[in-house]
Write a protein that holds these residues in place. Structure first.
Motif, PDB file in Angstrom:
ATOM      1  N   LEU A 179      16.723 -54.718  69.633  1.00 21.59           N
ATOM      2  CA  LEU A 179      16.234 -53.404  69.188  1.00 21.59           C
ATOM      3  C   LEU A 179      14.712 -53.358  69.076  1.00 21.59           C
ATOM      4  O   LEU A 179      14.094 -52.354  69.439  1.00 21.59           O
ATOM      5  CB  LEU A 179      16.891 -53.018  67.858  1.00 21.59           C
ATOM      6  N   VAL A 180      14.102 -54.453  68.594  1.00 18.67           N
ATOM      7  CA  VAL A 180      12.635 -54.386  68.501  1.00 18.67           C
ATOM      8  C   VAL A 180      11.973 -54.464  69.889  1.00 18.67           C
ATOM      9  O   VAL A 180      10.843 -54.040  70.057  1.00 18.67           O
ATOM     10  CB  VAL A 180      12.028 -55.446  67.535  1.00 18.67           C
ATOM     11  N   GLY A 198      10.717 -49.440  71.056  1.00 18.21           N
ATOM     12  CA  GLY A 198       9.366 -48.907  71.226  1.00 18.21           C
ATOM     13  C   GLY A 198       8.900 -48.947  72.656  1.00 18.21           C
ATOM     14  O   GLY A 198       7.724 -49.180  72.911  1.00 18.21           O
ATOM     15  N   HIS A 228      22.545 -53.052  56.056  1.00 14.71           N
ATOM     16  CA  HIS A 228      21.373 -52.401  56.633  1.00 14.71           C
ATOM     17  C   HIS A 228      20.119 -52.757  55.855  1.00 14.71           C
ATOM     18  O   HIS A 228      19.088 -53.118  56.429  1.00 14.71           O
ATOM     19  CB  HIS A 228      21.537 -50.866  56.686  1.00 14.71           C
ATOM     20  N   CYS A 233      12.306 -44.541  61.688  1.00 10.48           N
ATOM     21  CA  CYS A 233      11.733 -45.531  62.602  1.00 10.48           C
ATOM     22  C   CYS A 233      10.863 -46.567  61.892  1.00 10.48           C
ATOM     23  O   CYS A 233       9.839 -46.231  61.297  1.00 10.48           O
ATOM     24  CB  CYS A 233      10.900 -44.820  63.669  1.00 10.48           C
ATOM     25  N   ARG A 267      26.184 -40.667  64.999  1.00  7.29           N
ATOM     26  CA  ARG A 267      26.795 -41.270  63.822  1.00  7.29           C
ATOM     27  C   ARG A 267      28.303 -41.116  63.983  1.00  7.29           C
ATOM     28  O   ARG A 267      28.764 -40.218  64.687  1.00  7.29           O
ATOM     29  CB  ARG A 267      26.387 -40.517  62.536  1.00  7.29           C
ATOM     30  N   GLY A 292      12.854 -39.727  62.943  1.00  6.22           N
ATOM     31  CA  GLY A 292      14.107 -39.786  62.192  1.00  6.22           C
ATOM     32  C   GLY A 292      13.865 -39.458  60.731  1.00  6.22           C
ATOM     33  O   GLY A 292      12.800 -38.950  60.347  1.00  6.22           O
ATOM     34  N   ARG A 299      17.030 -54.805  57.437  1.00 12.24           N
ATOM     35  CA  ARG A 299      15.750 -54.089  57.591  1.00 12.24           C
ATOM     36  C   ARG A 299      14.656 -54.811  56.799  1.00 12.24           C
ATOM     37  O   ARG A 299      13.507 -54.886  57.246  1.00 12.24           O
ATOM     38  CB  ARG A 299      15.911 -52.636  57.143  1.00 12.24           C
ATOM     39  N   LEU A 303      20.001 -50.825  63.188  1.00 10.76           N
ATOM     40  CA  LEU A 303      20.329 -49.430  63.488  1.00 10.76           C
ATOM     41  C   LEU A 303      21.808 -49.112  63.289  1.00 10.76           C
ATOM     42  O   LEU A 303      22.168 -48.051  62.782  1.00 10.76           O
ATOM     43  CB  LEU A 303      19.927 -49.138  64.933  1.00 10.76           C
ATOM     44  N   HIS A 323      17.352 -45.010  58.039  1.00  9.28           N
ATOM     45  CA  HIS A 323      17.206 -45.527  59.409  1.00  9.28           C
ATOM     46  C   HIS A 323      15.944 -45.025  60.102  1.00  9.28           C
ATOM     47  O   HIS A 323      15.785 -45.232  61.312  1.00  9.28           O
ATOM     48  CB  HIS A 323      18.426 -45.154  60.263  1.00  9.28           C
TER      49      HIS A 323
HETATM   50  C1  HEM Z   1       6.987 -42.671  69.659  1.00  8.76           C
HETATM   51  C2  HEM Z   1       7.644 -43.774  69.431  1.00  8.76           C
HETATM   52  C3  HEM Z   1       8.963 -43.852  68.695  1.00  8.76           C
HETATM   53  C4  HEM Z   1       9.838 -42.864  68.355  1.00  8.76           C
HETATM   54  C5  HEM Z   1       9.719 -41.369  68.619  1.00  8.76           C
HETATM   55  C6  HEM Z   1      10.939 -43.493  67.644  1.00  8.76           C
HETATM   56  C7  HEM Z   1      12.014 -42.800  67.110  1.00  8.76           C
HETATM   57  C8  HEM Z   1      12.968 -43.369  66.274  1.00  8.76           C
HETATM   58  C9  HEM Z   1      13.987 -42.632  65.576  1.00  8.76           C
HETATM   59  C10 HEM Z   1      14.219 -41.125  65.684  1.00  8.76           C
HETATM   60  C11 HEM Z   1      14.740 -43.528  64.863  1.00  8.76           C
HETATM   61  C12 HEM Z   1      15.917 -43.206  63.946  1.00  8.76           C
HETATM   62  C13 HEM Z   1      17.242 -43.463  64.617  1.00  8.76           C
HETATM   63  C14 HEM Z   1      18.432 -43.021  63.795  1.00  8.76           C
HETATM   64  O1  HEM Z   1      18.305 -42.458  62.718  1.00  8.76           O
HETATM   65  O2  HEM Z   1      19.561 -43.264  64.271  1.00  8.76           O
HETATM   66  C15 HEM Z   1      14.163 -44.839  65.104  1.00  8.76           C
HETATM   67  C16 HEM Z   1      14.626 -46.023  64.563  1.00  8.76           C
HETATM   68  C17 HEM Z   1      14.128 -47.270  64.883  1.00  8.76           C
HETATM   69  N1  HEM Z   1      13.025 -47.551  65.650  1.00  8.76           N
HETATM   70 FE1  HEM Z   1      11.812 -46.201  66.540  1.00  8.76          FE
HETATM   71  N2  HEM Z   1      10.713 -44.846  67.600  1.00  8.76           N
HETATM   72  C18 HEM Z   1       9.509 -45.108  68.207  1.00  8.76           C
HETATM   73  C19 HEM Z   1       8.884 -46.345  68.327  1.00  8.76           C
HETATM   74  C20 HEM Z   1       9.397 -47.541  67.870  1.00  8.76           C
HETATM   75  C21 HEM Z   1       8.752 -48.824  67.985  1.00  8.76           C
HETATM   76  C22 HEM Z   1       7.348 -49.058  68.562  1.00  8.76           C
HETATM   77  C23 HEM Z   1       9.624 -49.753  67.485  1.00  8.76           C
HETATM   78  C24 HEM Z   1       9.470 -51.243  67.365  1.00  8.76           C
HETATM   79  C25 HEM Z   1       8.825 -51.994  68.227  1.00  8.76           C
HETATM   80  C26 HEM Z   1      10.798 -49.041  67.002  1.00  8.76           C
HETATM   81  C27 HEM Z   1      11.884 -49.619  66.381  1.00  8.76           C
HETATM   82  C28 HEM Z   1      12.871 -48.916  65.707  1.00  8.76           C
HETATM   83  C29 HEM Z   1      13.910 -49.552  64.922  1.00  8.76           C
HETATM   84  C30 HEM Z   1      14.085 -51.074  64.719  1.00  8.76           C
HETATM   85  C31 HEM Z   1      14.701 -48.518  64.406  1.00  8.76           C
HETATM   86  C32 HEM Z   1      15.951 -48.675  63.533  1.00  8.76           C
HETATM   87  C33 HEM Z   1      15.588 -48.566  62.061  1.00  8.76           C
HETATM   88  C34 HEM Z   1      16.788 -48.681  61.140  1.00  8.76           C
HETATM   89  O3  HEM Z   1      17.923 -48.515  61.579  1.00  8.76           O
HETATM   90  O4  HEM Z   1      16.565 -48.955  59.954  1.00  8.76           O
HETATM   91  N3  HEM Z   1      10.627 -47.694  67.267  1.00  8.76           N
HETATM   92  N4  HEM Z   1      13.084 -44.716  65.964  1.00  8.76           N
END
Ligand code: HEM
Length: 341
Positions: A176-177, A181, A45, A286, A232, A280, A49, A38, A284
């Motif tokens: 983060l993982v 979530g 990144h 999700c 950011r 998102g 990823r 993230l 980045h």
């Molecule tokens: C309703 C459930 C979820 C919502 C609404 C959500 C929302 C988001 C959003 C908005 C971002 C983008 C953040 C950014 O741009 O700064 C993000 C990134 C991320 N989320 Fe989720 N998330 C959810 C569930 C999960 C789950 C279940 C996991 C893993 C177990 C997870 C792992 C991650 C990771 C690792 C990133 C970073 C990705 C990157 O930087 O490439 N999220 N999430």
């Protein structure tokens, strides 16, 4: 506070990492390492990823559907007349599914004990992260001694650009993982059951047409915006300053932007195209979205098959957003339901 609002503006900034960089470290009160991938820009990144992608793709997550269903059934069949949804259903489901996906069922009880936020907040409102630091150190120390092929075992052996990951990088990926979530999915599951308690028309429609559930879940991700804003570094504003100046991407404003979503304050089952930014946008966006959607779909399928209807009891503690978004629940501290089979 510099908040970037609206669907188009948020998309534009999310694409532009040269001007709106993710090279930062948040939550400095509770951790001294970056959450990865993230809090880093390309090329690191992309490499970091790529290490996670095989675990979170739609196909790899779909393979776990039978195990997820048996977890959901076990939980839901144990409820008789009342349930507190956030802990007894949502958090239990989430940590048990993570145990399956990550290949670490032995850790589920400990993950559950941290609660929905990962950090533990004491009575003075101060957040603590030492339990998580201890867990991460113990886990990667053990993996150095006894290598495994579960997710953390694979991260422990992983390389990017021809070098091993540092300890802090491993902590940042694992953190983060485990954190990403939890409260987000708790909000999605709780918010969906809260809405269906209040809207019998939607409840009846989903009971007779469960094939509409993916669209309903997508609409609830839009409406609830479980992760409403992310920051950011505003690179231009930071120049010549000692401290980073942040800009906030408001995903919630994009999800309430009437130029792309008709009557965005309404929850609808027939939106069709739903260009929300609840997960998102851009590099980045999700990585856990398929997991979140599948866990929630299975919980709602099993729930609708068991209960005719349910009511929100008055000792439930839910909080709403502020000002222009005050009709949107921001947090379900607990959601106490009376159940009718
Ligand atoms: C309703 C459930 C979820 C919502 C609404 C959500 C929302 C988001 C959003 C908005 C971002 C983008 C953040 C950014 O741009 O700064 C993000 C990134 C991320 N989320 Fe989720 N998330 C959810 C569930 C999960 C789950 C279940 C996991 C893993 C177990 C997870 C792992 C991650 C990771 C690792 C990133 C970073 C990705 C990157 O930087 O490439 N999220 N999430």
């Amino acid at each position: 506070m510099n908040i970037i609002k609206g669907s188009e503006q948020v998309r534009k900034a999310a694409r532009d990492y040269q001007n709106y960089s993710s090279d930062l470290q948040g939550d400095q009160d509770v951790r001294d390492y970056k959450q990865l991938p993230l809090e880093v820009d390309p090329p690191d990144h992309t490499a970091l990823r790529d290490l996670l992608n095989p675990w979170f793709s739609k196909d790899s997550v779909a393979k776990f559907e039978p195990e997820f269903r048996s977890i959901a059934k076990g939980l839901i069949n144990s409820f008789e007349h009342e349930v507190e949804v956030t802990h007894e259903l949502a958090l239990q489901m989430i940590v048990q599914c993570l145990g399956v996906v990550f290949g670490r069922p032995q850790d589920v009880e400990e993950w559950f004990s941290w609660g929905p936020d990962t950090w533990i907040t004491d009575e003075d409102g101060i957040r603590h992260g030492d339990h998580l630091d201890r867990y991460l150190k113990k886990t990667f120390d053990e993996l150095d001694e006894n290598p495994t092929d579960d997710l953390f075992g694979v991260l422990n052996k992983a390389e990017i650009a021809g070098r091993a990951l540092t300890r802090k990088e491993k902590y940042g990926m694992a953190n983060l993982v485990l954190a990403g979530g939890r409260d987000t999915v708790v909000k999605l599951m709780s918010g969906s059951l809260w809405h269906l308690a209040n809207n019998k028309e939607h409840l009846n429609k989903l009971k007779t047409q469960p094939e509409l559930l993916p669209e309903f879940i997508n609409e609830m991700v839009r409406f609830l915006s479980p992760l409403p804003m992310m920051h950011r570094v505003d690179v231009a504003a930071t120049e010549n300053k000692d401290e980073p100046v942040y800009a906030w991407l408001s995903f919630i404003s994009a999800n309430q932007d009437s130029s792309v979503i008709e009557n965005p304050e309404e929850i609808r089952l027939d939106r069709g195209a739903n260009p929300h930014l609840g997960f998102g946008y851009g590099r980045h966006s999700c990585i856990g979205m398929h997991l979140a959607q599948l866990e929630t779909k299975i919980v709602l399928e099993e729930w609708l098959a068991r209960f005719t209807n349910w009511e929100v009891l008055s000792d439930s503690e839910l909080f709403f957003d502020f000002e222009e978004y005050k009709f949107i629940p921001s947090r379900f501290h607990n959601l106490h339901l009376k159940l009718n089979t």
